[in-house]
Design a protein around this motif. Structure first.
Motif, PDB file in Angstrom:
ATOM      1  N   VAL B  37     -10.549  39.785   0.446  1.00 17.29           N
ATOM      2  CA  VAL B  37     -11.279  38.508   0.374  1.00 17.29           C
ATOM      3  C   VAL B  37     -12.646  38.730  -0.281  1.00 17.29           C
ATOM      4  N   ARG B  42      -8.320  34.497  -2.655  1.00 22.63           N
ATOM      5  CA  ARG B  42      -8.543  33.190  -2.028  1.00 22.63           C
ATOM      6  C   ARG B  42      -7.246  32.568  -1.531  1.00 22.63           C
ATOM      7  N   ARG B  43      -6.133  33.072  -2.022  1.00 25.99           N
ATOM      8  CA  ARG B  43      -4.829  32.591  -1.570  1.00 25.99           C
ATOM      9  C   ARG B  43      -4.079  33.793  -1.007  1.00 25.99           C
ATOM     10  N   LEU B  69     -10.952  33.590   4.890  1.00 29.50           N
ATOM     11  CA  LEU B  69     -10.525  32.821   3.716  1.00 29.50           C
ATOM     12  C   LEU B  69     -11.134  31.419   3.727  1.00 29.50           C
ATOM     13  N   GLY B  74     -10.895  29.531   0.666  1.00 31.32           N
ATOM     14  CA  GLY B  74      -9.525  29.973   0.428  1.00 31.32           C
ATOM     15  C   GLY B  74      -8.564  29.472   1.482  1.00 31.32           C
ATOM     16  N   GLU B  75      -7.344  30.004   1.431  1.00 33.46           N
ATOM     17  CA  GLU B  75      -6.312  29.508   2.336  1.00 33.46           C
ATOM     18  C   GLU B  75      -5.333  30.620   2.717  1.00 33.46           C
TER      19      GLU B  75
END
Lengths: 143, 115
Positions: B37, B42-43, B69, B74-75
């Protein structure tokens, strides 16, 4: 050479090092399997024991390897009792914050004892012979 | 527990294998996710298909990844979550915090769809 768990009557004792968690987990799984417990119950009890053993290592004995964690396991048809005892300063379980409340929900830490309690039928805390914490957990086979 | 990391279509995939118990391997995985990270991931998908069970240190990794994230915009998505791990996430009332998918491919595709 990997260090080993020392056998004691009805259980094992080992220095306060997280390296032993995997061996303790295997020991509990093997003993419960031999006793005829099902896969799901074994998984739940093993995780509960792992949480209490980890707590004993980190917070009870503060990773002082001269202090031991003792684990005793007793089973009868349809039920198992496991005791985890450290040589620390004692512990006040009522002072542990709920991990479900407010901002605790997304905190990284603080779930161990909560999870350990949820996976078995009952948990009792008392003082051990050396003044540390003794945790007695009990699980019945689902009917 | 061992783990590996891969990248597919701009998505980092973290794949642990084995029961997750507290200790050095768990700390290594958490540090690796934190590093990924920090350098721009970010994904992220964590593929839990090889994790039959975990203790609270496993939940700690998932929450740390989620928080890290989110902080960077992010996720995180979870793939192939096993029954016992799903139960643990439910017990800790974190079910609503994680998007879960039956396969890694669907989790990766999920980043390009609205949901």
């Amino acid at each position: 050479m990997a260090r080993r768990l020392s056998k004691i009557p009805h259980g094992v004792a080992f220095p306060s090092d997280q390296k032993f968690l995997a061996a303790v987990d295997r020991y509990v799984e093997q003993e419960l399997k031999k006793a005829g417990f099902g896969k799901d119950v074994i998984a739940d009890v093993a995780i509960s024991v792992s949480e209490f053993v980890n707590n004993a290592i980190l917070h009870g004995n503060r990773q002082d390897e001269s202090k031991l964690v003792r684990l005793e396991l007793y089973h009868a048809p349809g039920q198992v009792t496991i005791c985890v005892e450290d040589e620390g300063e004692g512990f006040e379980p009522d002072k542990v914050a709920s991990p479900l409340e407010g901002e605790n929900l997304l905190k990284e830490v603080g779930r161990g004892i909560f999870i350990a309690k949820m996976l078995v039928d009952s948990v009792e805390f008392s003082r051990g012979e050396k003044g540390g914490t003794r945790v007695k957990l009990f699980k019945k086979l689902p009917v | 527990m061992k783990f590996k990391t891969d990248e597919k279509d701009g998505v980092v995939i973290v794949t642990p294998k084995g029961k997750i118990l507290d200790g050095s391997d768990t700390n290594k995985m958490r540090d690796k996710i934190e590093e990924l990270v920090r350098i721009g991931a970010r994904r992220m998908v964590i593929d839990l298909g090889g994790v039959p069970h975990m203790d609270s240190s496993g939940i700690r990794i998932l929450v740390a990844a989620l928080n890290g994230l989110r902080k960077e915009g992010g996720e995180l998505r979870l793939a192939r979550i096993t029954t016992k791990v799903e139960d643990l996430i439910a017990i800790t009332q974190l079910t609503g915090q994680f998007k879960t998918h039956p396969s890694v491919e669907e989790a990766v595709r999920g980043f390009s769809s609205p949901n």
